[in-house]
Design a protein around this motif. Structure first.
Motif, PDB file in Angstrom:
ATOM      1  N   PRO A  60       0.820  -1.221   0.000  1.00  0.00           N
ATOM      2  CA  PRO A  60       0.000   0.000   0.000  1.00  0.00           C
ATOM      3  C   PRO A  60       0.846   1.261   0.000  1.00  0.00           C
ATOM      4  CG  PRO A  60      -0.220  -1.182   2.094  1.00  0.00           C
ATOM      5  CD  PRO A  60       0.597  -2.032   1.175  1.00  0.00           C
ATOM      6  N   LEU A  61       2.029   1.192   0.585  1.00  0.00           N
ATOM      7  CA  LEU A  61       2.924   2.351   0.589  1.00  0.00           C
ATOM      8  C   LEU A  61       3.414   2.643  -0.814  1.00  0.00           C
ATOM      9  CD1 LEU A  61       5.000   1.602   3.818  1.00  0.00           C
ATOM     10  CD2 LEU A  61       3.047   3.153   3.559  1.00  0.00           C
ATOM     11  N   GLU A  62       3.689   1.607  -1.582  1.00  0.00           N
ATOM     12  CA  GLU A  62       4.155   1.803  -2.952  1.00  0.00           C
ATOM     13  C   GLU A  62       3.063   2.431  -3.814  1.00  0.00           C
ATOM     14  OE1 GLU A  62       7.398   1.446  -4.396  1.00  0.00           O
ATOM     15  OE2 GLU A  62       7.562   1.658  -2.238  1.00  0.00           O
ATOM     16  N   ALA A  63       1.815   2.042  -3.583  1.00  0.00           N
ATOM     17  CA  ALA A  63       0.709   2.649  -4.337  1.00  0.00           C
ATOM     18  C   ALA A  63       0.603   4.141  -4.000  1.00  0.00           C
ATOM     19  CB  ALA A  63      -0.597   1.928  -4.023  1.00  0.00           C
ATOM     20  N   ASP A 110      18.229   4.683  10.780  1.00  0.00           N
ATOM     21  CA  ASP A 110      17.139   5.655  10.653  1.00  0.00           C
ATOM     22  C   ASP A 110      17.537   6.678   9.595  1.00  0.00           C
ATOM     23  OD1 ASP A 110      15.326   7.743  10.910  1.00  0.00           O
ATOM     24  OD2 ASP A 110      15.495   7.870  13.082  1.00  0.00           O
ATOM     25  N   PRO A 111      16.682   6.914   8.595  1.00  0.00           N
ATOM     26  CA  PRO A 111      17.041   7.860   7.530  1.00  0.00           C
ATOM     27  C   PRO A 111      17.425   9.242   8.046  1.00  0.00           C
ATOM     28  CG  PRO A 111      14.938   6.797   7.052  1.00  0.00           C
ATOM     29  CD  PRO A 111      15.360   6.340   8.405  1.00  0.00           C
ATOM     30  N   LEU A 112      16.816   9.665   9.138  1.00  0.00           N
ATOM     31  CA  LEU A 112      17.091  11.011   9.650  1.00  0.00           C
ATOM     32  C   LEU A 112      18.452  11.125  10.319  1.00  0.00           C
ATOM     33  CD1 LEU A 112      13.570  11.982  10.974  1.00  0.00           C
ATOM     34  CD2 LEU A 112      14.639  12.542   8.782  1.00  0.00           C
ATOM     35  N   VAL A 137      16.291   1.235   0.457  1.00  0.00           N
ATOM     36  CA  VAL A 137      17.363   2.229   0.555  1.00  0.00           C
ATOM     37  C   VAL A 137      16.899   3.372   1.452  1.00  0.00           C
ATOM     38  CG1 VAL A 137      18.677   3.949  -0.755  1.00  0.00           C
ATOM     39  CG2 VAL A 137      18.412   1.638  -1.650  1.00  0.00           C
ATOM     40  N   VAL A 138      15.627   3.713   1.355  1.00  0.00           N
ATOM     41  CA  VAL A 138      15.074   4.747   2.228  1.00  0.00           C
ATOM     42  C   VAL A 138      14.997   4.196   3.643  1.00  0.00           C
ATOM     43  CG1 VAL A 138      13.103   6.243   2.708  1.00  0.00           C
ATOM     44  CG2 VAL A 138      13.778   5.780   0.333  1.00  0.00           C
ATOM     45  N   SER A 139      14.381   3.050   3.802  1.00  0.00           N
ATOM     46  CA  SER A 139      14.339   2.377   5.103  1.00  0.00           C
ATOM     47  C   SER A 139      13.867   0.943   4.935  1.00  0.00           C
ATOM     48  CB  SER A 139      13.412   3.088   6.071  1.00  0.00           C
ATOM     49  OG  SER A 139      13.380   2.387   7.309  1.00  0.00           O
ATOM     50  N   PRO A 140      14.489   0.006   5.660  1.00  0.00           N
ATOM     51  CA  PRO A 140      14.005  -1.368   5.642  1.00  0.00           C
ATOM     52  C   PRO A 140      12.796  -1.570   6.552  1.00  0.00           C
ATOM     53  CG  PRO A 140      15.932  -1.224   7.034  1.00  0.00           C
ATOM     54  CD  PRO A 140      15.726   0.146   6.429  1.00  0.00           C
ATOM     55  N   HIS A 141      12.396  -0.520   7.245  1.00  0.00           N
ATOM     56  CA  HIS A 141      11.260  -0.569   8.165  1.00  0.00           C
ATOM     57  C   HIS A 141      10.084   0.193   7.550  1.00  0.00           C
ATOM     58  CE1 HIS A 141      14.114  -2.150  11.020  1.00  0.00           C
ATOM     59  NE2 HIS A 141      14.875  -1.095  10.810  1.00  0.00           N
ATOM     60  N   ALA A 142       8.969  -0.505   7.366  1.00  0.00           N
ATOM     61  CA  ALA A 142       7.814   0.092   6.698  1.00  0.00           C
ATOM     62  C   ALA A 142       7.352   1.379   7.383  1.00  0.00           C
ATOM     63  CB  ALA A 142       6.669  -0.911   6.623  1.00  0.00           C
ATOM     64  N   GLY A 143       7.385   1.436   8.697  1.00  0.00           N
ATOM     65  CA  GLY A 143       6.959   2.639   9.415  1.00  0.00           C
ATOM     66  C   GLY A 143       7.835   3.847   9.107  1.00  0.00           C
ATOM     67  N   GLU A 144       9.152   3.634   9.083  1.00  0.00           N
ATOM     68  CA  GLU A 144      10.067   4.731   8.741  1.00  0.00           C
ATOM     69  C   GLU A 144       9.888   5.149   7.287  1.00  0.00           C
ATOM     70  OE1 GLU A 144      13.843   3.837  11.713  1.00  0.00           O
ATOM     71  OE2 GLU A 144      13.992   3.282   9.610  1.00  0.00           O
ATOM     72  N   LEU A 182       7.762   9.018   3.129  1.00  0.00           N
ATOM     73  CA  LEU A 182       6.802   9.296   2.054  1.00  0.00           C
ATOM     74  C   LEU A 182       5.893  10.455   2.432  1.00  0.00           C
ATOM     75  CD1 LEU A 182       5.720   5.690   0.991  1.00  0.00           C
ATOM     76  CD2 LEU A 182       7.216   7.262  -0.260  1.00  0.00           C
ATOM     77  N   GLU A 183       5.426  10.456   3.666  1.00  0.00           N
ATOM     78  CA  GLU A 183       4.547  11.536   4.126  1.00  0.00           C
ATOM     79  C   GLU A 183       5.278  12.873   4.145  1.00  0.00           C
ATOM     80  OE1 GLU A 183       3.254   9.910   7.868  1.00  0.00           O
ATOM     81  OE2 GLU A 183       1.632   8.752   6.914  1.00  0.00           O
ATOM     82  N   TRP A 184       6.546  12.864   4.597  1.00  0.00           N
ATOM     83  CA  TRP A 184       7.323  14.104   4.634  1.00  0.00           C
ATOM     84  C   TRP A 184       7.479  14.667   3.217  1.00  0.00           C
ATOM     85  CZ3 TRP A 184      11.534  16.300   2.479  1.00  0.00           C
ATOM     86  CH2 TRP A 184      12.009  17.471   3.060  1.00  0.00           C
TER      87      TRP A 184
END
Length: 157
Positions: A25-28, A94-96, A123-130, A135-137
């Motif tokens: 769903p994140l990819e969509a 953590d990407p940040l 590459v952005v994050s291996p954790h779906a929440g991160e 994506l939201e940012w």
């Protein structure tokens, strides 16, 4: 819900289970945001400008990942700015906390880039929440994340 699944797995270890892909769903949502931002930029009369981002593995420069990102951007008719390639050598943290990723976000926030191209969402994050937070940012800052691998598999841009 997760406790119930774990309990059920203990009780019925032979039962076939299908785990859902948390990235689907994140990819969509990512694709929808990319299409919306790219269309808005093109409507303003210019090509989308993108950064490239990659993670280093074993201290090696991710030359192939950056080349693949650049080639993908060219196929999309996006402009890759000179000096707009960023890498981090810290791996999947953590990407940040990664300097290169923070520089990409600065480019988006300042309006110097409309998006970033990465090879995979991991590459952005291996954790779906991160990954979702990033994506939201980007969506909040009118930027997008383009991922080479899924588009290569299903032919979508």
């Amino acid at each position: 819900m997760d406790r119930e699944r774990a309990f059920e797995a203990e009780l019925y270890p032979d039962k076939l289970r299908v785990e859902t892909d948390p990235y689907a769903p994140l990819e969509a949502a990512r694709r929808d945001n990319l299409e919306r931002i790219a269309a808005r930029v093109r409507t303003s009369g210019r090509m989308p400008r993108v950064c490239q981002y990659a993670l280093s593995v074993g201290g090696q420069e991710p030359r192939h990942s950056l080349e693949a990102a650049a080639a993908f951007a060219v196929r999309q008719s996006w402009q890759v700015g000179v000096g707009q390639s960023y890498t981090d050598h810290h791996g999947a943290t953590d990407p940040l906390t990664r300097p290169g990723w923070c520089l990409v976000r600065q480019q988006i926030r300042a309006g110097y880039a409309d998006g970033v191209v990465v090879i995979t969402p991991f590459v952005v994050s291996p954790h779906a929440g991160e990954y979702k937070q990033q994506l939201e940012w980007f969506a909040e800052h009118l930027g997008f994340i383009a991922v080479v691998a899924p588009e290569a598999e299903d032919g979508r841009g």
